[in-house]
Motif scaffolding. Structure first.
Motif, short mmCIF file in Angstrom:
data_model
loop_
_atom_site.label_atom_id
_atom_site.label_comp_id
_atom_site.label_asym_id
_atom_site.label_seq_id
_atom_site.Cartn_x
_atom_site.Cartn_y
_atom_site.Cartn_z
N UNK A 77 0.90 -1.11 0.08
CA UNK A 77 0.20 0.04 0.08
C UNK A 77 0.68 1.16 -0.04
N UNK A 78 2.23 1.19 0.32
CA UNK A 78 2.74 2.58 0.32
C UNK A 78 3.94 2.51 -0.51
N UNK A 79 4.33 3.64 -0.86
CA UNK A 79 5.39 3.98 -2.12
C UNK A 79 6.69 4.61 -1.47
N UNK A 80 6.29 5.52 -0.34
CA UNK A 80 7.65 5.97 0.21
C UNK A 80 7.20 6.75 1.38
N UNK A 81 8.50 7.18 2.28
CA UNK A 81 7.95 7.89 3.28
C UNK A 81 9.40 9.11 3.49
N UNK A 82 9.28 10.07 4.35
CA UNK A 82 10.12 11.04 4.39
C UNK A 82 11.11 10.82 5.55
#
Length: 158
Positions: free
Chosen positions: A49-54
């Motif tokens: 469900x996720x593509x990236x984080x900071x």
């Protein structure tokens, strides 16, 4: 792969809903490898469900940490608050994307004779939770299995 379904829909006065579901998977990877995959918040390539984080690489998840992640469904950053961390056992976060929905996610890891179990629990609260659950359910159902698979791949490559 083992799925443990504990689905609850609770409607109380005022149209407040709560949905909860738990998924489990067994892995041949060790608890340490699975744990490193979970707390490496900078690498979410295994998450369906996720593509990236900071989150910068190397940052260790601690209670109180606030970061952002971007989902595959909506390219809008979602704020994430780390609630609990018990090293090697439990990792819990709360996501606040839009008014009307709150999501809590808990990962648990335990070692048994049969292998290492990873448990992924998701709870949605708010009046939008039935609609959001309808959208994200297929992705949420794969998280525990994808995590176990990614940890096993990491074990094989090392």
């Amino acid at each position: 792969m083992i799925f443990n379904f504990s689905f609850k829909l609770i409607a109380s006065r005022g149209c407040r809903f709560s949905l909860a579901k738990t998924y489990r998977a067994v892995s041949s990877a060790s608890v340490d490898v699975l744990w490193q995959k979970i707390i490496n918040l900078a690498d979410v390539s295994w998450h369906p469900l996720l593509t990236s984080t900071n989150v910068p690489k190397g940052l260790i998840a601690k209670p109180g940490l606030i970061y952002q992640e971007v989902t595959r469904l909506i390219p809008i950053p979602v704020r994430v608050f780390v609630e609990r961390v018990r090293p090697g056992e439990l990792f819990s976060v709360r996501l606040i994307a839009i008014p009307g929905i709150e999501k809590r996610v808990t990962y648990q890891v335990e070692s048994t004779v049969c292998g290492t179990y990873v448990s992924y629990s998701v709870t949605l609260r708010g009046w939008l939770s039935p609609f959001v659950w309808w959208m994200i359910r297929p992705y949420e159902a794969r998280v525990a299995a994808e995590l176990a698979h990614a940890a096993e791949q990491l074990t094989m490559n090392n």
